[in-house]
Design a protein around this motif. Structure first.
Motif, PDB file in Angstrom:
ATOM      1  N   HIS A  64       0.808  -1.227   0.000  1.00 26.58           N
ATOM      2  CA  HIS A  64       0.000   0.000   0.000  1.00 26.58           C
ATOM      3  C   HIS A  64       0.841   1.277   0.000  1.00 26.58           C
ATOM      4  O   HIS A  64       0.287   2.369   0.042  1.00 26.58           O
ATOM      5  N   VAL A  65       2.161   1.141  -0.046  1.00 28.73           N
ATOM      6  CA  VAL A  65       3.061   2.295  -0.081  1.00 28.73           C
ATOM      7  C   VAL A  65       2.831   3.024  -1.403  1.00 28.73           C
ATOM      8  O   VAL A  65       2.817   2.396  -2.463  1.00 28.73           O
ATOM      9  N   ARG A  66       2.647   4.354  -1.357  1.00 30.35           N
ATOM     10  CA  ARG A  66       2.401   5.124  -2.580  1.00 30.35           C
ATOM     11  C   ARG A  66       3.166   6.434  -2.574  1.00 30.35           C
ATOM     12  O   ARG A  66       2.581   7.499  -2.392  1.00 30.35           O
ATOM     13  N   PRO A  67       4.481   6.381  -2.772  1.00 29.50           N
ATOM     14  CA  PRO A  67       5.226   7.629  -2.908  1.00 29.50           C
ATOM     15  C   PRO A  67       4.661   8.454  -4.068  1.00 29.50           C
ATOM     16  O   PRO A  67       4.133   7.907  -5.042  1.00 29.50           O
ATOM     17  N   ASN A  68       4.772   9.749  -3.968  1.00 24.09           N
ATOM     18  CA  ASN A  68       4.201  10.638  -4.980  1.00 24.09           C
ATOM     19  C   ASN A  68       4.694  10.324  -6.390  1.00 24.09           C
ATOM     20  O   ASN A  68       3.923  10.376  -7.345  1.00 24.09           O
ATOM     21  N   HIS A  69       5.976   9.969  -6.531  1.00 19.71           N
ATOM     22  CA  HIS A  69       6.496   9.714  -7.878  1.00 19.71           C
ATOM     23  C   HIS A  69       5.929   8.429  -8.490  1.00 19.71           C
ATOM     24  O   HIS A  69       6.054   8.223  -9.686  1.00 19.71           O
TER      25      HIS A  69
END
Length: 132
Positions: A64-69
């Motif tokens: 579920h990790v969603r860095p902006n890039h």
């Protein structure tokens, strides 16, 4: 707007896969501290260094990790932290083996800054204001 109101800081909230690995990365690699990990099972921690705070949360399953890039390729940072001495911090983090994603430079927006990637893929910018 009231002239008496003051904002004292901001603390980004990052979803991470493993709360222990994330907290230890921030402590051991980035020089942050934390007092405890909350929840049963453990799932939330606030890491801090000087006046900077970042909240980390594990939601019980991976992926579920969603860095902006990951959402928008031109996104620069997930958090940008102002610092007193960017060169000294750059050398400190480099010596600790932190992944540098953009080397230190004088940026066109009047900051000397650099970027690193944490163990979850979030990009942190560290910047020092340059004199006008």
């Amino acid at each position: 707007m009231s002239s008496e109101q003051r904002l004292f800081g901001v603390a980004p909230y990052f979803i991470v896969d493993d709360i222990f690995e994330a907290a230890e990365f921030y402590r051991d690699k980035l020089g942050f501290e934390f007092n405890r990990i909350w929840g049963e099972p453990p799932q939330f921690v606030i890491v801090y260094r000087d006046g900077a705070q970042i909240m980390l949360k594990s939601i019980g399953s991976r992926g579920h990790v969603r860095p902006n890039h990951h959402v928008y390729s031109d996104a620069c940072w997930d958090a940008y932290i102002r610092v007193k001495d960017a060169d000294a911090l750059y050398e400190e983090l480099r010596s600790r083996g932190v992944k540098i994603t953009r080397t230190i430079e004088n940026a066109p927006y009047n900051c000397r800054d650099f970027d690193v990637e944490d163990n979850s893929g979030y990009i942190l910018g560290f910047g020092q204001d340059l004199e006008s």
